[in-house]
Design an enzyme around this catalytic site. Structure first.
Site, PDB file in Angstrom:
ATOM      1  N   GLY A  44       0.829  -1.216   0.000  1.00  0.00           N
ATOM      2  CA  GLY A  44       0.000   0.000   0.000  1.00  0.00           C
ATOM      3  C   GLY A  44       0.852   1.250   0.000  1.00  0.00           C
ATOM      4  O   GLY A  44       0.579   2.215   0.711  1.00  0.00           O
ATOM      5  N   ALA A  45       1.896   1.239  -0.845  1.00  0.00           N
ATOM      6  CA  ALA A  45       2.890   2.323  -0.804  1.00  0.00           C
ATOM      7  C   ALA A  45       2.569   3.475  -1.740  1.00  0.00           C
ATOM      8  O   ALA A  45       3.338   4.428  -1.824  1.00  0.00           O
ATOM      9  CB  ALA A  45       4.274   1.756  -1.144  1.00  0.00           C
ATOM     10  N   ASN A  46       1.446   3.396  -2.432  1.00  0.00           N
ATOM     11  CA  ASN A  46       1.170   4.451  -3.411  1.00  0.00           C
ATOM     12  C   ASN A  46       0.595   5.722  -2.801  1.00  0.00           C
ATOM     13  O   ASN A  46       0.609   6.775  -3.412  1.00  0.00           O
ATOM     14  CB  ASN A  46       0.224   3.930  -4.507  1.00  0.00           C
ATOM     15  CG  ASN A  46      -1.074   3.388  -3.949  1.00  0.00           C
ATOM     16  OD1 ASN A  46      -1.095   2.322  -3.365  1.00  0.00           O
ATOM     17  ND2 ASN A  46      -2.134   4.146  -4.079  1.00  0.00           N
ATOM     18  N   THR A  47       0.100   5.624  -1.569  1.00  0.00           N
ATOM     19  CA  THR A  47      -0.531   6.813  -0.981  1.00  0.00           C
ATOM     20  C   THR A  47      -0.456   6.735   0.545  1.00  0.00           C
ATOM     21  O   THR A  47       0.030   5.752   1.096  1.00  0.00           O
ATOM     22  CB  THR A  47      -2.008   6.923  -1.459  1.00  0.00           C
ATOM     23  OG1 THR A  47      -2.585   8.129  -0.970  1.00  0.00           O
ATOM     24  CG2 THR A  47      -2.830   5.761  -0.934  1.00  0.00           C
ATOM     25  N   GLY A  48      -0.924   7.794   1.210  1.00  0.00           N
ATOM     26  CA  GLY A  48      -1.023   7.778   2.672  1.00  0.00           C
ATOM     27  C   GLY A  48       0.309   7.579   3.365  1.00  0.00           C
ATOM     28  O   GLY A  48       1.356   8.002   2.885  1.00  0.00           O
ATOM     29  N   ILE A  49       0.278   6.899   4.511  1.00  0.00           N
ATOM     30  CA  ILE A  49       1.510   6.746   5.277  1.00  0.00           C
ATOM     31  C   ILE A  49       2.446   5.726   4.626  1.00  0.00           C
ATOM     32  O   ILE A  49       3.650   5.777   4.826  1.00  0.00           O
ATOM     33  CB  ILE A  49       1.245   6.403   6.761  1.00  0.00           C
ATOM     34  CG1 ILE A  49       0.558   5.055   6.931  1.00  0.00           C
ATOM     35  CG2 ILE A  49       0.412   7.472   7.436  1.00  0.00           C
ATOM     36  CD1 ILE A  49       0.361   4.685   8.393  1.00  0.00           C
ATOM     37  N   GLY A  50       1.882   4.824   3.824  1.00  0.00           N
ATOM     38  CA  GLY A  50       2.729   3.868   3.101  1.00  0.00           C
ATOM     39  C   GLY A  50       3.649   4.598   2.124  1.00  0.00           C
ATOM     40  O   GLY A  50       4.841   4.298   2.009  1.00  0.00           O
ATOM     41  N   SER A 173      -3.604  -0.495  14.658  1.00  0.00           N
ATOM     42  CA  SER A 173      -4.277   0.744  15.027  1.00  0.00           C
ATOM     43  C   SER A 173      -4.759   0.667  16.460  1.00  0.00           C
ATOM     44  O   SER A 173      -5.040  -0.408  16.983  1.00  0.00           O
ATOM     45  CB  SER A 173      -5.478   0.978  14.120  1.00  0.00           C
ATOM     46  OG  SER A 173      -6.263   2.023  14.642  1.00  0.00           O
ATOM     47  N   TYR A 197     -13.375  -3.319  11.654  1.00  0.00           N
ATOM     48  CA  TYR A 197     -12.030  -2.735  11.552  1.00  0.00           C
ATOM     49  C   TYR A 197     -11.224  -3.018  12.819  1.00  0.00           C
ATOM     50  O   TYR A 197     -10.087  -3.457  12.755  1.00  0.00           O
ATOM     51  CB  TYR A 197     -12.147  -1.224  11.310  1.00  0.00           C
ATOM     52  CG  TYR A 197     -10.809  -0.524  11.151  1.00  0.00           C
ATOM     53  CD1 TYR A 197     -10.061  -0.668   9.990  1.00  0.00           C
ATOM     54  CD2 TYR A 197     -10.294   0.293  12.162  1.00  0.00           C
ATOM     55  CE1 TYR A 197      -8.829  -0.032   9.841  1.00  0.00           C
ATOM     56  CE2 TYR A 197      -9.073   0.934  12.026  1.00  0.00           C
ATOM     57  CZ  TYR A 197      -8.350   0.770  10.857  1.00  0.00           C
ATOM     58  OH  TYR A 197      -7.132   1.406  10.719  1.00  0.00           O
TER      59      TYR A 197
HETATM   60  N1  LIG Z   1      -5.212   7.009   8.771  1.00  0.00           N
HETATM   61  C1  LIG Z   1      -5.285   6.713  10.044  1.00  0.00           C
HETATM   62  O1  LIG Z   1      -5.672   7.536  10.871  1.00  0.00           O
HETATM   63  C2  LIG Z   1      -4.855   5.358  10.532  1.00  0.00           C
HETATM   64  C3  LIG Z   1      -4.959   5.092  11.906  1.00  0.00           C
HETATM   65  C4  LIG Z   1      -4.572   3.841  12.384  1.00  0.00           C
HETATM   66  C5  LIG Z   1      -4.079   2.893  11.491  1.00  0.00           C
HETATM   67  N2  LIG Z   1      -3.995   3.177  10.166  1.00  0.00           N
HETATM   68  C6  LIG Z   1      -3.476   2.117   9.281  1.00  0.00           C
HETATM   69  O2  LIG Z   1      -2.473   2.632   8.443  1.00  0.00           O
HETATM   70  C7  LIG Z   1      -2.382   1.826   7.255  1.00  0.00           C
HETATM   71  C8  LIG Z   1      -2.307   2.746   6.039  1.00  0.00           C
HETATM   72  O3  LIG Z   1      -3.476   3.522   5.972  1.00  0.00           O
HETATM   73  P1  LIG Z   1      -3.574   4.997   5.394  1.00  0.00           P
HETATM   74  O4  LIG Z   1      -4.275   5.796   6.420  1.00  0.00           O
HETATM   75  O5  LIG Z   1      -2.282   5.456   4.862  1.00  0.00           O
HETATM   76  O6  LIG Z   1      -4.656   4.725   4.240  1.00  0.00           O
HETATM   77  P2  LIG Z   1      -4.669   4.959   2.655  1.00  0.00           P
HETATM   78  O7  LIG Z   1      -4.094   6.278   2.334  1.00  0.00           O
HETATM   79  O8  LIG Z   1      -6.053   4.645   2.240  1.00  0.00           O
HETATM   80  O9  LIG Z   1      -3.676   3.828   2.140  1.00  0.00           O
HETATM   81  C9  LIG Z   1      -4.015   2.479   2.188  1.00  0.00           C
HETATM   82  C10 LIG Z   1      -3.168   1.735   1.194  1.00  0.00           C
HETATM   83  O10 LIG Z   1      -3.573   0.371   1.199  1.00  0.00           O
HETATM   84  C11 LIG Z   1      -3.872  -0.014  -0.115  1.00  0.00           C
HETATM   85  N3  LIG Z   1      -4.879  -1.063  -0.225  1.00  0.00           N
HETATM   86  C12 LIG Z   1      -6.169  -1.030   0.177  1.00  0.00           C
HETATM   87  N4  LIG Z   1      -6.789  -2.163  -0.190  1.00  0.00           N
HETATM   88  C13 LIG Z   1      -5.875  -2.919  -0.830  1.00  0.00           C
HETATM   89  C14 LIG Z   1      -5.899  -4.182  -1.452  1.00  0.00           C
HETATM   90  N5  LIG Z   1      -7.008  -4.914  -1.535  1.00  0.00           N
HETATM   91  N6  LIG Z   1      -4.757  -4.652  -2.016  1.00  0.00           N
HETATM   92  C15 LIG Z   1      -3.626  -3.935  -1.986  1.00  0.00           C
HETATM   93  N7  LIG Z   1      -3.547  -2.729  -1.417  1.00  0.00           N
HETATM   94  C16 LIG Z   1      -4.657  -2.227  -0.853  1.00  0.00           C
HETATM   95  C17 LIG Z   1      -4.368   1.246  -0.786  1.00  0.00           C
HETATM   96  O11 LIG Z   1      -4.329   1.110  -2.197  1.00  0.00           O
HETATM   97  P3  LIG Z   1      -5.275   2.030  -3.152  1.00  0.00           P
HETATM   98  O12 LIG Z   1      -4.661   3.389  -3.213  1.00  0.00           O
HETATM   99  O13 LIG Z   1      -5.220   1.306  -4.458  1.00  0.00           O
HETATM  100  O14 LIG Z   1      -6.645   2.051  -2.535  1.00  0.00           O
HETATM  101  C18 LIG Z   1      -3.369   2.235  -0.237  1.00  0.00           C
HETATM  102  O15 LIG Z   1      -2.162   2.153  -0.919  1.00  0.00           O
HETATM  103  C19 LIG Z   1      -3.605   0.913   7.282  1.00  0.00           C
HETATM  104  O16 LIG Z   1      -3.185  -0.374   7.664  1.00  0.00           O
HETATM  105  C20 LIG Z   1      -4.491   1.541   8.361  1.00  0.00           C
HETATM  106  O17 LIG Z   1      -5.287   0.577   9.005  1.00  0.00           O
HETATM  107  C21 LIG Z   1      -4.371   4.378   9.669  1.00  0.00           C
END
Ligand SMILES: NC(=O)c1ccc[n+]([C@@H]2O[C@H](COP(=O)([O-])OP(=O)(O)OC[C@H]3O[C@@H](n4cnc5c(N)ncnc54)[C@H](OP(=O)(O)O)[C@@H]3O)[C@@H](O)[C@H]2O)c1
Ligand SMILES: *[C@@H]1O[C@H](CO)[C@@H](O)[C@H](O)[C@H]1NC(C)=O
Ligand SMILES: *[C@@H]1O[C@H](CO)[C@@H](O)[C@H](O)[C@H]1NC(C)=O
Ligand SMILES: *[C@@H]1O[C@H](CO)[C@@H](O)[C@H](O)[C@H]1NC(C)=O
Ligand SMILES: *[C@@H]1O[C@H](CO)[C@@H](O)[C@H](O)[C@H]1NC(C)=O
Length: 317
Positions: A44-50, A173, A197
């Protein structure tokens, strides 16, 4: 009129103070570790914290594999990372965490193209998905957030063991704290009360605990973490009144993606944390386990149950 202005002023001041407070407790990873010659995989490295995690590894000179489901989004991320870091060793590999076949194909490609892996960040995840089952027959969110990371980690474990100090970082989380109705016998069912979740994220933590046990005596260590509350795409799918509530909470309390990636980075590179193998981190430091994750027998039970579901009785070890 005057009273309204005063009220507005007070609200703004409180919001400003809140923001300052959140900034003050947000910790940045200060490690200067260089990753030249190292191989890091971020799902999931294309966006967000990844994305921010992968960008940081690239700055440190690592070869970074962006493990994503969408080729065009991943290529765009790769282009941006190379442009910003001048590090050309950034590669895209496709993996869809909603399909075990896709995970197996990805792992096979890794085996064919890499001779080892130093860092695996299981970051891909979703928050709210349709309550439907995957092609493999499991609840979609559970498979994306947990089962597939379990499978992927196990399939590339040999590559991690070939590293001089492999690390597996599981992005969980704080939501795992809310999983008090978690029932191990129901992990293959849809969860009640909007706890899907929270359940998936508790599984991430329990799994890390059990993997750490299994990894004793190897050079590989593993950590789970809460990254903070970050405004990313992950909350896009929330609808209705909850959406409004979320928007307000996000605007007030969230940190940036770069800040949100810090604990990922810390657990991946910081020196001397190996003694915390299997433990949970937040704000770049170890934290006490959540009550929901404190049953000493649960991690092993969950592992065995997951193994049966994911490997259909084939033991990976
Ligand atoms: N944001 C928060 O406040 C928060 C808090 C606690 C924990 N987290 C955790 O942090 C991690 C990253 O989340 P984020 O907030 O950075 O969210 P995000 O920006 O939505 O990024 C999620 C990443 O996971 C990928 N993904 C989703 N479904 C997938 C699938 N079926 N196969 C492969 N890749 C998939 C997404 O790909 P696409 O771009 O193609 O959708 C995207 O690259 C998650 O595990 C989340 O539970 C986040
Ligand atoms: C990948 O993302 C792009 C841009 O958001 C979108 O247009 C496309 O439909 C996605 N492809 C797949 C296979 O989901
Ligand atoms: C939103 O839900 C749809 C349908 O379940 C899913 O395809 C998509 O990946 C979800 N988006 C996010 C950001 O989780
Ligand atoms: C995290 O933990 C274990 C071991 O650390 C691993 O096998 C599992 O697949 C990882 N992923 C998640 C998301 O739990
Ligand atoms: C849902 O939540 C309510 C209130 O917390 C609780 O009484 C009930 O048992 C929960 N339902 C299930 C199926 O766990």
């Amino acid at each position: 009129m005057g009273a309204l202005k005063i009220i507005l002023g007070v609200i703004l001041a409180v919001v400003a103070l809140l923001k300052l407070y959140i900034k003050s407790i947000t910790r940045m990873c200060k490690s200067q570790v260089c990753l030249e010659g190292k191989i890091a995989v971020v799902t999931g490295a294309n966006t967000g914290i990844g994305y921010e995690t992968a960008l940081d590894f690239a700055k440190r000179g690592a070869k970074v594999i962006l493990a994503c489901r969408n080729k065009s989004k991943a290529e765009e991320a790769r282009r941006k990372i190379i442009q910003e870091t001048q590090n050309e060793k950034i590669f895209v590999r496709i993996v869809d965490m909603a399909s075990f076949d896709s995970v197996r194909k990805f792992a096979k490609e890794m085996e064919e193209t890499e001779d080892h892996i130093d860092i695996l960040v299981n970051n891909a995840g979703a928050y709210a998905l349709e309550k439907k089952r995957t092609v493999d027959g499991h609840p979609l969110l559970m498979q994306v957030n947990y089962f597939s990371s379990f499978l992927l980690t196990n399939l590339v474990l040999d590559l991690l063991k070939k590293s001089t100090a492999g690390r597996i970082v599981n992005v969980s989380s704080m939501a795992g704290k809310r999983a008090d109705q978690f029932d191990i016998n129901k992990i293959d069912e849809f969860a009640p009360n909007n706890s899907d979740y929270a359940f998936t994220k508790l599984c991430n933590i329990l799994f890390t605990i059990e993997l750490a046990k299994k990894l004793r005596g190897t050079k590989v260590t593993t950590y789970s973490l809460h990254p903070g509350f970050i405004e990313t795409d992950i909350f896009n799918n929330i609808t209705g009144l909850r959406k409004l509530l979320f928007i307000i909470i996000i605007k007030l309390f969230s940190i940036t993606c770069e800040e949100g990636a810090q604990t990922n980075i810390y657990c991946s590179v910081a020196k001397g944390i190996e003694k915390y193998n299997g433990e949970h981190f937040s704000c770049c430091e170890r934290v006490e386990p959540y009550k929901t994750a404190s049953d000493p027998e649960l991690p092993q039970k969950l592992w065995e149950k997951t193994e049966k579901l994911v490997f259909k009785h084939k033991n990976p070890f």
